[in-house]
Design a protein around this motif. Structure first.
Motif, PDB file in Angstrom:
ATOM      1  N   ASP A  50       0.815  -1.214   0.000  1.00  0.00           N
ATOM      2  CA  ASP A  50       0.000   0.000   0.000  1.00  0.00           C
ATOM      3  C   ASP A  50       0.849   1.264   0.000  1.00  0.00           C
ATOM      4  O   ASP A  50       0.497   2.269   0.610  1.00  0.00           O
ATOM      5  N   TRP A  51       1.972   1.220  -0.682  1.00  0.00           N
ATOM      6  CA  TRP A  51       2.842   2.387  -0.729  1.00  0.00           C
ATOM      7  C   TRP A  51       3.579   2.433  -2.064  1.00  0.00           C
ATOM      8  O   TRP A  51       3.715   1.423  -2.748  1.00  0.00           O
ATOM      9  N   PHE A  52       4.048   3.626  -2.401  1.00  0.00           N
ATOM     10  CA  PHE A  52       4.836   3.794  -3.620  1.00  0.00           C
ATOM     11  C   PHE A  52       5.873   4.878  -3.396  1.00  0.00           C
ATOM     12  O   PHE A  52       5.563   5.947  -2.863  1.00  0.00           O
ATOM     13  N   PHE A  53       7.109   4.582  -3.796  1.00  0.00           N
ATOM     14  CA  PHE A  53       8.191   5.561  -3.711  1.00  0.00           C
ATOM     15  C   PHE A  53       8.678   5.835  -5.130  1.00  0.00           C
ATOM     16  O   PHE A  53       9.216   4.951  -5.795  1.00  0.00           O
ATOM     17  N   GLY A  72      12.518  12.608  -5.281  1.00  0.00           N
ATOM     18  CA  GLY A  72      11.880  11.421  -4.723  1.00  0.00           C
ATOM     19  C   GLY A  72      10.589  11.808  -4.026  1.00  0.00           C
ATOM     20  O   GLY A  72      10.421  12.957  -3.611  1.00  0.00           O
ATOM     21  N   PHE A  73       9.655  10.862  -3.932  1.00  0.00           N
ATOM     22  CA  PHE A  73       8.427  11.120  -3.172  1.00  0.00           C
ATOM     23  C   PHE A  73       7.837   9.794  -2.706  1.00  0.00           C
ATOM     24  O   PHE A  73       8.015   8.751  -3.338  1.00  0.00           O
ATOM     25  N   LEU A  74       7.138   9.859  -1.579  1.00  0.00           N
ATOM     26  CA  LEU A  74       6.505   8.683  -0.986  1.00  0.00           C
ATOM     27  C   LEU A  74       5.010   8.921  -0.865  1.00  0.00           C
ATOM     28  O   LEU A  74       4.582   9.930  -0.305  1.00  0.00           O
ATOM     29  N   SER A  75       4.229   7.986  -1.403  1.00  0.00           N
ATOM     30  CA  SER A  75       2.774   8.034  -1.268  1.00  0.00           C
ATOM     31  C   SER A  75       2.306   6.809  -0.499  1.00  0.00           C
ATOM     32  O   SER A  75       2.808   5.698  -0.718  1.00  0.00           O
ATOM     33  N   THR A 100       2.799  11.831   0.407  1.00  0.00           N
ATOM     34  CA  THR A 100       2.904  12.180   1.826  1.00  0.00           C
ATOM     35  C   THR A 100       4.200  12.917   2.112  1.00  0.00           C
ATOM     36  O   THR A 100       4.241  13.849   2.915  1.00  0.00           O
ATOM     37  N   MET A 101       5.261  12.492   1.442  1.00  0.00           N
ATOM     38  CA  MET A 101       6.576  13.098   1.633  1.00  0.00           C
ATOM     39  C   MET A 101       7.216  13.364   0.282  1.00  0.00           C
ATOM     40  O   MET A 101       7.141  12.526  -0.616  1.00  0.00           O
ATOM     41  N   VAL A 102       7.820  14.523   0.148  1.00  0.00           N
ATOM     42  CA  VAL A 102       8.540  14.880  -1.073  1.00  0.00           C
ATOM     43  C   VAL A 102       9.993  15.162  -0.703  1.00  0.00           C
ATOM     44  O   VAL A 102      10.270  15.810   0.310  1.00  0.00           O
ATOM     45  N   LEU A 103      10.909  14.660  -1.527  1.00  0.00           N
ATOM     46  CA  LEU A 103      12.346  14.829  -1.281  1.00  0.00           C
ATOM     47  C   LEU A 103      12.995  15.566  -2.443  1.00  0.00           C
ATOM     48  O   LEU A 103      12.781  15.226  -3.606  1.00  0.00           O
ATOM     49  N   GLU A 104      13.786  16.568  -2.111  1.00  0.00           N
ATOM     50  CA  GLU A 104      14.620  17.248  -3.098  1.00  0.00           C
ATOM     51  C   GLU A 104      16.072  17.186  -2.637  1.00  0.00           C
ATOM     52  O   GLU A 104      16.367  17.415  -1.461  1.00  0.00           O
ATOM     53  N   VAL A 105      16.964  16.848  -3.563  1.00  0.00           N
ATOM     54  CA  VAL A 105      18.400  16.787  -3.287  1.00  0.00           C
ATOM     55  C   VAL A 105      19.052  18.000  -3.936  1.00  0.00           C
ATOM     56  O   VAL A 105      18.964  18.195  -5.151  1.00  0.00           O
ATOM     57  N   VAL A 106      19.698  18.811  -3.127  1.00  0.00           N
ATOM     58  CA  VAL A 106      20.279  20.068  -3.591  1.00  0.00           C
ATOM     59  C   VAL A 106      21.512  19.798  -4.451  1.00  0.00           C
ATOM     60  O   VAL A 106      22.306  18.895  -4.175  1.00  0.00           O
ATOM     61  N   SER A 107      21.662  20.591  -5.503  1.00  0.00           N
ATOM     62  CA  SER A 107      22.855  20.540  -6.345  1.00  0.00           C
ATOM     63  C   SER A 107      23.468  21.932  -6.410  1.00  0.00           C
ATOM     64  O   SER A 107      22.954  22.882  -5.804  1.00  0.00           O
ATOM     65  N   SER A 126       1.375  18.238   0.455  1.00  0.00           N
ATOM     66  CA  SER A 126       2.185  17.124   0.943  1.00  0.00           C
ATOM     67  C   SER A 126       2.547  17.346   2.411  1.00  0.00           C
ATOM     68  O   SER A 126       2.978  18.436   2.795  1.00  0.00           O
ATOM     69  N   SER A 127       2.386  16.305   3.217  1.00  0.00           N
ATOM     70  CA  SER A 127       2.570  16.446   4.671  1.00  0.00           C
ATOM     71  C   SER A 127       4.001  16.794   5.057  1.00  0.00           C
ATOM     72  O   SER A 127       4.225  17.528   6.021  1.00  0.00           O
ATOM     73  N   TYR A 128       4.977  16.263   4.302  1.00  0.00           N
ATOM     74  CA  TYR A 128       6.377  16.498   4.648  1.00  0.00           C
ATOM     75  C   TYR A 128       7.172  16.892   3.407  1.00  0.00           C
ATOM     76  O   TYR A 128       6.977  16.333   2.325  1.00  0.00           O
TER      77      TYR A 128
END
Length: 233
Positions: A50-53, A72-75, A100-107, A126-128
């Motif tokens: 029940d999840w997807f990254f 990246g993101f997690l649902s 639910t969560m979104v990720l950004e990697v700085v360059s 998005s919660s996070y």
């Protein structure tokens, strides 16, 4: 929160939408960091479907606009596998679940991680929002924001507990793919880091070697007593 409510039968499907914007990532870490988190999560939640990254995948939030492409993101609450061909992109009017969560990697290239992207993900709902900074010395290595009343509030600590996810995210020095550096990891509520697939494989190999050595010592002991271990059941 962003909303789009045209006639449902007029909305394009994932198959109709471009699955790539042909924009290369700025550096390897923008793929390696979220890919590493996804690999660890696949072990932690191996029995859950029940999840997807998503990694470097387009998130379509409006059929009239190009997608946003987080590193990246997690649902949660979605199908982990939609078909044998997997997802082409993440289409909100099909999934009906926000990341639910979104990720950004700085360059080195400034992409608005601390400004316009932060504002956009807050508006999206998005919660996070997680910013990992492996490059810029004037910024902290990890910023985690939680959505509170429509605005992101920075969370303290390392790791940081993500209540809706049921995991904590943090950073520390380690080795992945033979590369020793600072990496992002998942942690439990007590702050104990989850092992990586590589560490799990090493642990299993060490246990197998230890068991084999014990068996050999036992066989030698039995032979010294005049007992053939091969005749024992």
């Amino acid at each position: 929160m962003l909303e789009y409510k045209p006639l449902f039968n007029c909305l394009p499907s994932a198959e109709d939408l471009p699955d790539s914007d042909d924009t290369p990532v700025d550096n390897e870490l923008q793929d390696l960091i979220p890919g590493f988190l996804k690999a660890i999560l696949a072990w932690i939640w191996a029995s859950r479907m029940d999840w997807f990254f998503g990694v470097d995948m387009g998130v379509y939030y409006d059929p009239d606009l190009p997608p946003i492409v987080p590193d990246g993101f997690l649902s949660l609450g979605v199908r982990r596998i939609v078909s044998e061909n997997l997802r082409l992109s993440y289409v909100l009017w099909e999934e009906k679940v926000l990341p639910t969560m979104v990720l950004e990697v700085v360059s080195k290239k400034r992409r608005g991680e601390y400004t316009k992207k932060k504002d956009f993900y807050a508006k999206l709902g998005s919660s996070y929002y997680v910013i990992y900074n492996p490059i810029r010395p004037n910024k902290p290595p990890l910023d985690v924001y939680r959505l509170v009343n429509g605005e992101y509030v920075k969370q303290k600590g390392n790791p940081v507990w993500l209540e809706e996810v049921g995991l904590a995210i943090g950073h520390e020095r380690g080795t992945h793919l033979g590369i020793t550096r600072d990496w992002l990891y998942w942690y439990d509520q007590q702050g104990v880091r989850y092992l990586t697939p590589e560490e799990l494989a090493t642990t299993a190999e060490q246990r197998a070697t230890t068991a084999e050595q014990r068996a050999k010592r036992l066989a030698e002991k039995l032979r010294s007593l005049g007992i053939d271990p091969d005749t024992l059941n």
